[in-house]
Design an enzyme around this catalytic site. Structure first.
Site, PDB file in Angstrom:
ATOM      1  N   ARG A  72     -24.543 -94.954  45.773  1.00 39.74           N
ATOM      2  CA  ARG A  72     -25.143 -93.618  45.635  1.00 39.74           C
ATOM      3  C   ARG A  72     -25.982 -93.255  46.864  1.00 39.74           C
ATOM      4  O   ARG A  72     -26.292 -92.085  47.085  1.00 39.74           O
ATOM      5  CB  ARG A  72     -25.952 -93.545  44.342  1.00 39.74           C
ATOM      6  CG  ARG A  72     -26.168 -92.163  43.833  1.00 39.74           C
ATOM      7  CD  ARG A  72     -26.255 -91.976  42.314  1.00 39.74           C
ATOM      8  NE  ARG A  72     -26.735 -93.073  41.519  1.00 39.74           N
ATOM      9  CZ  ARG A  72     -28.000 -93.531  41.476  1.00 39.74           C
ATOM     10  NH1 ARG A  72     -28.935 -92.957  42.207  1.00 39.74           N
ATOM     11  NH2 ARG A  72     -28.321 -94.538  40.708  1.00 39.74           N
ATOM     12  N   TYR A 126     -18.391 -66.435  44.880  1.00 39.05           N
ATOM     13  CA  TYR A 126     -17.536 -67.164  43.947  1.00 39.05           C
ATOM     14  C   TYR A 126     -18.183 -67.103  42.555  1.00 39.05           C
ATOM     15  O   TYR A 126     -19.407 -67.219  42.429  1.00 39.05           O
ATOM     16  CB  TYR A 126     -17.390 -68.609  44.432  1.00 39.05           C
ATOM     17  CG  TYR A 126     -16.768 -69.525  43.435  1.00 39.05           C
ATOM     18  CD1 TYR A 126     -15.444 -69.348  43.027  1.00 39.05           C
ATOM     19  CD2 TYR A 126     -17.488 -70.564  42.858  1.00 39.05           C
ATOM     20  CE1 TYR A 126     -14.875 -70.187  42.091  1.00 39.05           C
ATOM     21  CE2 TYR A 126     -16.927 -71.409  41.928  1.00 39.05           C
ATOM     22  CZ  TYR A 126     -15.619 -71.219  41.537  1.00 39.05           C
ATOM     23  OH  TYR A 126     -15.060 -72.043  40.611  1.00 39.05           O
ATOM     24  N   ASP A 191     -21.319 -69.559  52.697  1.00 43.37           N
ATOM     25  CA  ASP A 191     -20.173 -70.239  52.092  1.00 43.37           C
ATOM     26  C   ASP A 191     -18.967 -69.922  52.965  1.00 43.37           C
ATOM     27  O   ASP A 191     -18.502 -68.786  53.020  1.00 43.37           O
ATOM     28  CB  ASP A 191     -19.982 -69.755  50.649  1.00 43.37           C
ATOM     29  CG  ASP A 191     -18.900 -70.549  49.910  1.00 43.37           C
ATOM     30  OD1 ASP A 191     -17.925 -70.971  50.564  1.00 43.37           O
ATOM     31  OD2 ASP A 191     -19.015 -70.715  48.680  1.00 43.37           O
ATOM     32  N   LYS A 216     -10.722 -76.845  48.460  1.00 49.18           N
ATOM     33  CA  LYS A 216      -9.791 -75.795  48.884  1.00 49.18           C
ATOM     34  C   LYS A 216      -9.111 -76.191  50.196  1.00 49.18           C
ATOM     35  O   LYS A 216      -8.353 -77.135  50.212  1.00 49.18           O
ATOM     36  CB  LYS A 216     -10.547 -74.462  48.975  1.00 49.18           C
ATOM     37  CG  LYS A 216     -11.501 -74.198  47.785  1.00 49.18           C
ATOM     38  CD  LYS A 216     -10.785 -73.994  46.474  1.00 49.18           C
ATOM     39  CE  LYS A 216     -11.702 -73.985  45.249  1.00 49.18           C
ATOM     40  NZ  LYS A 216     -12.840 -73.100  45.273  1.00 49.18           N
TER      41      LYS A 216
END
Ligand code: PLP
Length: 405
Positions: A72, A126, A191, A216
């Site tokens: 992590r 979005y 973004d 994407k």
């Protein structure tokens, strides 16, 4: 061969960096493909050394020197993707997350943890980003404005200005330089999922944070989910600490696939953009289409409003896949009002320009003539409800629809 000692850093083209960044040490390791490190933990007989590494991370948020202690904190495979993406975006660092939404969450938490809970944002975003801000799920408060209203919307507790350009799903563009100017000292998050660094590098326009849904174009094959924030090392350190505390880490296998995806990113984006521009041009002259949205900077996304029922187009495609998401090698189409922006209040959606007749298409790498044939047939498709047999067509489902519908 050149003497290594005399080598000076050279600026390489994006296409070269896309293939080589994050892989600089491979030859030295005697490898060609990057190794995948799936370790969740790392052995150490030196507990004091481990303690020092943990302390260093807790105080600075810098990537641990030596073994990461625990997955992590850091992962070497994911770090290769981060290094490469930072190179392509022209930033010092990048921090990867389990998804684009996990990446946005981490940014908001970094600012909220500093008492800066107010966000100024420009619609459309979005759908889920809109929802995350609007619902105040993370204790943030949002003011929606147009680009011209940003300066007036800033408050002493404003921690972030957020824009998307070209925006999902209308492909509306904002002038990043003007927006950056309006932000003053408040960090601007752009973004950049739709444009990718191939078409636009927001950090060069002054954006402090560049966010991607890596799911994407960066992955590019519809088989890996991830998110990433490209930024300066100072902000990256805070993001790593939040990622450690909240756990939205990217799986190393995803890190590997994203690094591999980056190597073909420029080729994929340019090829798909050429086809998308061609389709946008054809749609513009089509009498069944009321309006076409295509960004001035280009790209592989085309949105268009139809005179008929958009659901008939979705039901009528055969080669194109009716599915949400974007940026894959194959072409996808979806109805934002039903799917990607369903979560946004209907009035907010419409006032942001997301018409109920809008369709959003992510153009892939297929041949343009095959795509156009499928699209133009789908645009002529008779309503599925009244003629179910027409949807099935022949056995292979690709028979041209009979004339006269
Ligand atoms: C998909 C998308 C997101 C969210 O990313 P996930 O990887 O699905 O969490 C954020 N911004 C844009 C523009 C997107 O298209």
């Amino acid at each position: 061969m050149e003497n290594a000692a005399s080598a000076v850093p050279v600026t390489r083209a994006l296409a070269t960096d896309a293939v080589h960044a994050g892989r600089e040490d491979l030859a030295e390791l005697g490898l060609h493909a990057p190794p995948i490190d799936l370790s969740t933990t790392y052995p150490s007989y030196d507990a004091a050394g481990e303690a020092a590494r943990i302390d260093a991370f807790a105080t600075t948020g810098a990537r641990p020197e030596g073994p990461p202690v625990y997955a992590r904190l850091d992962n070497p495979t994911t770090a290769r993707f981060e290094t490469a993406l930072a190179k392509l975006e022209g930033t010092e660092s990048a921090v990867a997350f389990a998804s684009g939404m996990a990446a946005l969450t981490a940014v908001l938490l970094v600012r909220a943890s500093m008492g800066l809970r107010h966000v100024v944002a420009v619609r459309p975003l979005y759908g889920c980003s809109d929802h995350l801000l609007n619902a105040g799920l993370l204790g943030t408060e949002v003011t929606w404005t147009d680009p011209a209203g940003i300066a007036d919307a800033l408050r002493p507790d404003t921690g972030l200005v957020m824009v998307e350009t070209p925006a999902n799903p209308t492909l509306a563009e904002v002038d990043l330089r003007a927006v950056r100017h309006a932000c003053g000292s408040v960090p601007l998050l752009v973004d950049n999922t739709f444009a990718t660094p191939v078409l636009q590098r927001p950090a060069e326009e002054g954006a402090r944070l560049v966010l991607h849904s890596a799911t994407k174009y960066l992955g590019g094959h519809g088989d890996v989910m991830g998110g990433v924030v490209a930024c300066d090392e100072e902000f990256a350190r805070k993001l790593r600490q939040v990622r450690f505390a909240t756990g939205g880490v990217l799986h190393p296998m995803a890190g590997y696939l994203l690094l591999r995806g980056l190597s073909t990113l420029p080729v994929r984006v340019r090829a798909a953009s050429t086809t998308a521009a061609d389709l946008a041009r054809r749609l513009t002259t089509d009498p069944r289409v009321a309006r076409v949205h295509y960004p001035s900077i280009g790209g592989a996304m085309v949105s268009f409003e139809v005179y008929g029922d958009p659901h008939d187009v979705i039901a009528g495609v055969r080669l194109i896949t009716p599915a949400v998401s974007l940026g894959s090698v194959d072409t996808l189409i979806q109805h934002p009002a039903s799917i990607s922006h369903r979560i946004v209040d209907v009035n907010d959606r419409r006032s942001a320009g997301v018409s109920d007749r809008l369709l959003r298409m992510s153009v892939g790498l297929e041949d343009v003539e095959d795509l156009w044939r499928d699209l133009t047939e789908a645009l002529s498709a008779r309503p599925a409800r009244s003629a179910p047999s027409a949807r099935n067509g022949s056995a292979d489902g690709r028979q041209p629809h009979p004339v006269g519908r």
